[in-house]
Motif scaffolding. Structure first.
Motif, mmCIF file in Angstrom:
data_model
loop_
_atom_site.group_PDB
_atom_site.id
_atom_site.type_symbol
_atom_site.label_atom_id
_atom_site.label_comp_id
_atom_site.label_asym_id
_atom_site.label_seq_id
_atom_site.Cartn_x
_atom_site.Cartn_y
_atom_site.Cartn_z
ATOM 1 N N GLN A 1 0.838 -1.205 0.000
ATOM 2 C CA GLN A 1 0.000 0.000 0.000
ATOM 3 C C GLN A 1 0.871 1.252 0.000
ATOM 4 O O GLN A 1 0.574 2.222 -0.686
ATOM 5 N N GLY A 2 1.944 1.232 0.759
ATOM 6 C CA GLY A 2 2.880 2.360 0.748
ATOM 7 C C GLY A 2 3.476 2.570 -0.630
ATOM 8 O O GLY A 2 3.623 3.706 -1.103
ATOM 9 N N GLN A 3 3.831 1.466 -1.319
ATOM 10 C CA GLN A 3 4.374 1.559 -2.675
ATOM 11 C C GLN A 3 3.341 2.126 -3.642
ATOM 12 O O GLN A 3 3.676 2.928 -4.517
ATOM 13 N N ALA A 4 2.076 1.723 -3.484
ATOM 14 C CA ALA A 4 1.012 2.243 -4.346
ATOM 15 C C ALA A 4 0.839 3.746 -4.138
ATOM 16 O O ALA A 4 0.661 4.505 -5.099
ATOM 17 N N ILE A 5 0.901 4.190 -2.891
ATOM 18 C CA ILE A 5 0.782 5.627 -2.597
ATOM 19 C C ILE A 5 1.954 6.379 -3.216
ATOM 20 O O ILE A 5 1.777 7.439 -3.825
ATOM 21 N N LEU A 6 3.156 5.821 -3.081
ATOM 22 C CA LEU A 6 4.341 6.465 -3.652
ATOM 23 C C LEU A 6 4.204 6.604 -5.162
ATOM 24 O O LEU A 6 4.503 7.664 -5.727
ATOM 25 N N ASN B 1 10.375 10.176 -1.007
ATOM 26 C CA ASN B 1 11.215 9.042 -1.389
ATOM 27 C C ASN B 1 10.689 7.704 -0.906
ATOM 28 O O ASN B 1 11.068 6.660 -1.433
ATOM 29 N N SER B 2 9.833 7.702 0.113
ATOM 30 C CA SER B 2 9.344 6.455 0.683
ATOM 31 C C SER B 2 8.039 6.721 1.414
ATOM 32 O O SER B 2 7.856 7.783 1.999
ATOM 33 N N VAL B 3 7.144 5.742 1.377
ATOM 34 C CA VAL B 3 5.882 5.830 2.112
ATOM 35 C C VAL B 3 5.665 4.500 2.823
ATOM 36 O O VAL B 3 5.790 3.434 2.214
ATOM 37 N N ARG B 4 5.366 4.554 4.110
ATOM 38 C CA ARG B 4 4.982 3.386 4.892
ATOM 39 C C ARG B 4 3.607 3.695 5.468
ATOM 40 O O ARG B 4 3.417 4.703 6.132
ATOM 41 N N GLN B 5 2.645 2.837 5.225
ATOM 42 C CA GLN B 5 1.315 3.050 5.771
ATOM 43 C C GLN B 5 1.182 2.256 7.052
ATOM 44 O O GLN B 5 1.948 1.338 7.306
ATOM 45 N N GLY B 6 0.209 2.621 7.876
ATOM 46 C CA GLY B 6 0.028 1.918 9.135
ATOM 47 C C GLY B 6 -1.372 2.113 9.690
ATOM 48 O O GLY B 6 -2.282 2.546 8.987
#
Length: 76
Positions: A18-23, A35-40
């Protein structure tokens, strides 16, 4: 009553689709510099003032997070 916030995120070594999709969506929107997204997950609990940190940690570790793939932080 005390407000407790528990934030849960995937461990850094675990892929976060999901973080990659947002990025990827940010790039398509023309937004640069991320540069990076981590969802939680974000939990807010109203607890009794006398609930101790050990109990809060056990609650987060057994119910709110999967300790195999997720890390969590607790803030009062």
């Amino acid at each position: 009553m005390t407000r407790v916030v528990v934030d849960v995120v995937m461990k850094p070594e675990i892929l976060d689709p999901q973080g990659q999709a947002i990025l990827g969506a940010l790039g398509r929107l023309g937004i640069e510099g991320v540069n990076s997204v981590r969802q939680g997950k974000h939990f807010e609990l109203d607890v009794d003032d006398n609930l101790d940190d050990e109990t809060l940690t056990r609650l987060a570790d057994t119910l709110l997070a999967n300790p195999v793939i997720e890390d969590f932080t607790i803030r009062r």
